[in-house]
Design a protein around this motif. Sequence first.
Motif, PDB file in Angstrom:
ATOM      1  N   LYS A   9      -6.027   2.639   2.155  1.00  0.00           N
ATOM      2  CA  LYS A   9      -6.749   2.097   0.992  1.00  0.00           C
ATOM      3  C   LYS A   9      -7.716   3.144   0.438  1.00  0.00           C
ATOM      4  O   LYS A   9      -7.920   3.229  -0.776  1.00  0.00           O
ATOM      5  CB  LYS A   9      -7.476   0.804   1.383  1.00  0.00           C
ATOM      6  CG  LYS A   9      -6.480  -0.322   1.707  1.00  0.00           C
ATOM      7  CD  LYS A   9      -7.145  -1.501   2.378  1.00  0.00           C
ATOM      8  CE  LYS A   9      -6.136  -2.553   2.807  1.00  0.00           C
ATOM      9  NZ  LYS A   9      -6.690  -3.549   3.724  1.00  0.00           N
TER      10      LYS A   9
ATOM     11  N   ASP B 105      -5.119   1.183   8.340  1.00  0.00           N
ATOM     12  CA  ASP B 105      -5.008   0.318   7.162  1.00  0.00           C
ATOM     13  C   ASP B 105      -6.091   0.694   6.134  1.00  0.00           C
ATOM     14  O   ASP B 105      -5.796   0.879   4.947  1.00  0.00           O
ATOM     15  CB  ASP B 105      -5.146  -1.155   7.599  1.00  0.00           C
ATOM     16  CG  ASP B 105      -5.160  -2.113   6.423  1.00  0.00           C
ATOM     17  OD1 ASP B 105      -4.111  -2.281   5.783  1.00  0.00           O
ATOM     18  OD2 ASP B 105      -6.233  -2.675   6.131  1.00  0.00           O
TER      19      ASP B 105
ATOM     20  N   TYR C 201      -4.963 -12.544   9.913  1.00  0.00           N
ATOM     21  CA  TYR C 201      -5.579 -11.401   9.231  1.00  0.00           C
ATOM     22  C   TYR C 201      -4.922 -10.081   9.617  1.00  0.00           C
ATOM     23  O   TYR C 201      -4.804  -9.185   8.801  1.00  0.00           O
ATOM     24  CB  TYR C 201      -7.077 -11.274   9.579  1.00  0.00           C
ATOM     25  CG  TYR C 201      -7.917 -12.487   9.286  1.00  0.00           C
ATOM     26  CD1 TYR C 201      -7.689 -13.256   8.145  1.00  0.00           C
ATOM     27  CD2 TYR C 201      -8.950 -12.863  10.138  1.00  0.00           C
ATOM     28  CE1 TYR C 201      -8.473 -14.359   7.872  1.00  0.00           C
ATOM     29  CE2 TYR C 201      -9.746 -13.965   9.867  1.00  0.00           C
ATOM     30  CZ  TYR C 201      -9.495 -14.717   8.741  1.00  0.00           C
ATOM     31  OH  TYR C 201     -10.262 -15.808   8.477  1.00  0.00           O
ATOM     32  N   ALA C 202      -4.549  -9.990  10.905  1.00  0.00           N
ATOM     33  CA  ALA C 202      -4.123  -8.694  11.438  1.00  0.00           C
ATOM     34  C   ALA C 202      -2.737  -8.293  10.923  1.00  0.00           C
ATOM     35  O   ALA C 202      -1.916  -9.140  10.600  1.00  0.00           O
ATOM     36  CB  ALA C 202      -4.122  -8.746  12.959  1.00  0.00           C
ATOM     37  N   GLU C 203      -2.497  -6.995  10.831  1.00  0.00           N
ATOM     38  CA  GLU C 203      -1.172  -6.465  10.525  1.00  0.00           C
ATOM     39  C   GLU C 203      -0.241  -6.818  11.689  1.00  0.00           C
ATOM     40  O   GLU C 203      -0.713  -7.157  12.782  1.00  0.00           O
ATOM     41  CB  GLU C 203      -1.223  -4.935  10.396  1.00  0.00           C
ATOM     42  CG  GLU C 203      -2.106  -4.422   9.287  1.00  0.00           C
ATOM     43  CD  GLU C 203      -1.530  -4.648   7.889  1.00  0.00           C
ATOM     44  OE1 GLU C 203      -0.461  -4.120   7.602  1.00  0.00           O
ATOM     45  OE2 GLU C 203      -2.167  -5.362   7.108  1.00  0.00           O
TER      46      GLU C 203
ATOM     47  N   LYS D 190       0.827  -1.216   0.000  1.00  0.00           N
ATOM     48  CA  LYS D 190       0.000   0.000   0.000  1.00  0.00           C
ATOM     49  C   LYS D 190       0.856   1.260   0.000  1.00  0.00           C
ATOM     50  O   LYS D 190       0.486   2.262  -0.593  1.00  0.00           O
ATOM     51  CB  LYS D 190      -0.855   0.066   1.281  1.00  0.00           C
ATOM     52  CG  LYS D 190      -1.946  -0.957   1.387  1.00  0.00           C
ATOM     53  CD  LYS D 190      -2.740  -0.765   2.667  1.00  0.00           C
ATOM     54  CE  LYS D 190      -1.990  -1.181   3.910  1.00  0.00           C
ATOM     55  NZ  LYS D 190      -1.911  -2.625   4.138  1.00  0.00           N
TER      56      LYS D 190
ATOM     57  N   GLY E  56      -9.728  -9.786   1.186  1.00  0.00           N
ATOM     58  CA  GLY E  56      -8.940  -8.565   1.297  1.00  0.00           C
ATOM     59  C   GLY E  56      -7.505  -8.866   1.636  1.00  0.00           C
ATOM     60  O   GLY E  56      -6.675  -7.951   1.744  1.00  0.00           O
ATOM     61  N   ALA E  57      -7.176 -10.131   1.825  1.00  0.00           N
ATOM     62  CA  ALA E  57      -5.817 -10.520   2.192  1.00  0.00           C
ATOM     63  C   ALA E  57      -5.678 -12.015   1.924  1.00  0.00           C
ATOM     64  O   ALA E  57      -6.649 -12.666   1.516  1.00  0.00           O
ATOM     65  CB  ALA E  57      -5.573 -10.218   3.672  1.00  0.00           C
TER      66      ALA E  57
ATOM     67  N   ASP F  37      -4.875  -1.818  12.026  1.00  0.00           N
ATOM     68  CA  ASP F  37      -6.195  -2.330  11.658  1.00  0.00           C
ATOM     69  C   ASP F  37      -7.281  -1.689  12.507  1.00  0.00           C
ATOM     70  O   ASP F  37      -8.198  -1.072  11.978  1.00  0.00           O
ATOM     71  CB  ASP F  37      -6.248  -3.854  11.875  1.00  0.00           C
ATOM     72  CG  ASP F  37      -5.312  -4.616  10.964  1.00  0.00           C
ATOM     73  OD1 ASP F  37      -5.460  -4.494   9.745  1.00  0.00           O
ATOM     74  OD2 ASP F  37      -4.427  -5.325  11.487  1.00  0.00           O
TER      75      ASP F  37
ATOM     76  N   LEU G 227     -12.988  -2.215   4.036  1.00  0.00           N
ATOM     77  CA  LEU G 227     -11.673  -2.412   3.426  1.00  0.00           C
ATOM     78  C   LEU G 227     -10.658  -3.031   4.374  1.00  0.00           C
ATOM     79  O   LEU G 227      -9.480  -3.101   4.053  1.00  0.00           O
ATOM     80  CB  LEU G 227     -11.131  -1.062   2.900  1.00  0.00           C
ATOM     81  CG  LEU G 227     -12.009  -0.368   1.858  1.00  0.00           C
ATOM     82  CD1 LEU G 227     -11.420   0.988   1.479  1.00  0.00           C
ATOM     83  CD2 LEU G 227     -12.172  -1.232   0.612  1.00  0.00           C
ATOM     84  N   ASN G 228     -11.126  -3.446   5.554  1.00  0.00           N
ATOM     85  CA  ASN G 228     -10.208  -4.085   6.504  1.00  0.00           C
ATOM     86  C   ASN G 228     -10.839  -5.352   7.061  1.00  0.00           C
ATOM     87  O   ASN G 228     -11.903  -5.309   7.679  1.00  0.00           O
ATOM     88  CB  ASN G 228      -9.848  -3.114   7.635  1.00  0.00           C
ATOM     89  CG  ASN G 228      -8.877  -3.752   8.611  1.00  0.00           C
ATOM     90  OD1 ASN G 228      -9.280  -4.329   9.614  1.00  0.00           O
ATOM     91  ND2 ASN G 228      -7.590  -3.678   8.314  1.00  0.00           N
ATOM     92  N   GLY G 229     -10.170  -6.473   6.827  1.00  0.00           N
ATOM     93  CA  GLY G 229     -10.704  -7.771   7.220  1.00  0.00           C
ATOM     94  C   GLY G 229     -10.670  -8.002   8.721  1.00  0.00           C
ATOM     95  O   GLY G 229     -11.609  -8.574   9.291  1.00  0.00           O
ATOM     96  N   THR G 230      -9.588  -7.549   9.361  1.00  0.00           N
ATOM     97  CA  THR G 230      -9.436  -7.784  10.800  1.00  0.00           C
ATOM     98  C   THR G 230     -10.593  -7.173  11.585  1.00  0.00           C
ATOM     99  O   THR G 230     -11.210  -7.828  12.431  1.00  0.00           O
ATOM    100  CB  THR G 230      -8.100  -7.182  11.287  1.00  0.00           C
ATOM    101  OG1 THR G 230      -7.063  -7.812  10.549  1.00  0.00           O
ATOM    102  CG2 THR G 230      -7.887  -7.377  12.767  1.00  0.00           C
TER     103      THR G 230
HETATM  104  N1  HSE Z   1      -4.574  -6.431   7.955  1.00  0.00           N
HETATM  105  C1  HSE Z   1      -5.283  -6.210   6.728  1.00  0.00           C
HETATM  106  C2  HSE Z   1      -6.741  -6.587   6.951  1.00  0.00           C
HETATM  107  C3  HSE Z   1      -4.651  -7.007   5.624  1.00  0.00           C
HETATM  108  O1  HSE Z   1      -7.084  -7.044   8.035  1.00  0.00           O
HETATM  109  O2  HSE Z   1      -7.557  -6.393   6.060  1.00  0.00           O
HETATM  110  C4  HSE Z   1      -4.667  -6.376   4.283  1.00  0.00           C
HETATM  111  O3  HSE Z   1      -4.213  -5.031   4.261  1.00  0.00           O
END
Ligand code: HSE
Length: 346
Positions: free
Chosen positions: A229, A225, A212-214, A130, A324-325, A220, A183-186
Amino acid sequence: MAHKLALIGFGTVGQGLAEILLEKADPLREEEGFEAKIVAISDMMKGSLYHPDGLDIRKVLEVTRETGSLEGYPDTPGLIRGWDSFETIEKSNADTIVEITFTDIKTGQPAIDHCRAAFENGKNVVTSNKGPVALAYPELSELARKNGVKWGIEGSVMSGTPALRIPRVSLAGNEIKEIRGILNGTTNYILTKMEEGLTYDEALKKAQELGYAEADPTSDVEGYDALYKVVILANVIMKASLTRDQVERKGITGLTPDDIEQARQEGKRWKLLAEIKKGQDGVRASVSPVKIPLDDPLAGVTDATNAVTYVCDLAGPVTLVGAGAGRTETGFSLLIDLINIERGHL
Ligand code: HSE
């Protein structure tokens, strides 16, 4: 002729791409006319390899899986070890640099300098990072254009779900006045699990275990995050000049089980919503928790799934839902940019 790749960074995403190139070599060649070889890999922790005729991808993956390093890759005539990222970008015979380093999102480095070096050396770049797209899109896209090379960025938003190619290619000709998305999965996973009765801490721990988490989940849960995006979508799709400090941001850490319950009673659901709107006074954007009614298409998007709605003047609202990841999903985002470079569509 095979497309020659140099991978800068060889973590989960790089290994995901290598696995796809190995496992799908035949259908890619037969059905898409696409052939690639990895001539170089340079990774800060794992070491680096270069062979102008290509590395044996199966062996590279085996040795990485078994030892966590590239050092055990067998010596062959012509093999060079030890090049750093910039030597690899400058001296290798790669057509395209795959930039997938661990990048500091606050500075966009080292990815921004890697992209600059690649373009100045006449090489294409594909990236799922990103940082360079959110922080240096105008400069880097102009540099690529001036040097007659391509810059693939599909994976920078929603990994392999075509969040950038759909509006840029399939919705071309529309004016996109509004973009809304998860736009963030976490955070979406955490909110889903809190609705199922888990506490915030339990849900975050599970999201981390599932990968999932950064690395630092603050990015997140506090909405950073998603914010990066949003900057990418605004600048790439709406051709705005939005900077990160112009996006209003609020994370989900203030939401309590009571808030979740109250939304349920109102027939609503909390989502960390990204919103970008084009108005008379320019583009306004935000990331914040919003209670949305259950009949909103975004309300049905649960767990770590992402979604984005493009509100188009001709096509109407178009919603895209997907990953998303993920190792393979993000590996695919790089592959589709490579295929499009070969097709002359990028
Ligand atoms: N940590 C991000 C999420 C992964 O949870 O969506 C993709 O940027």
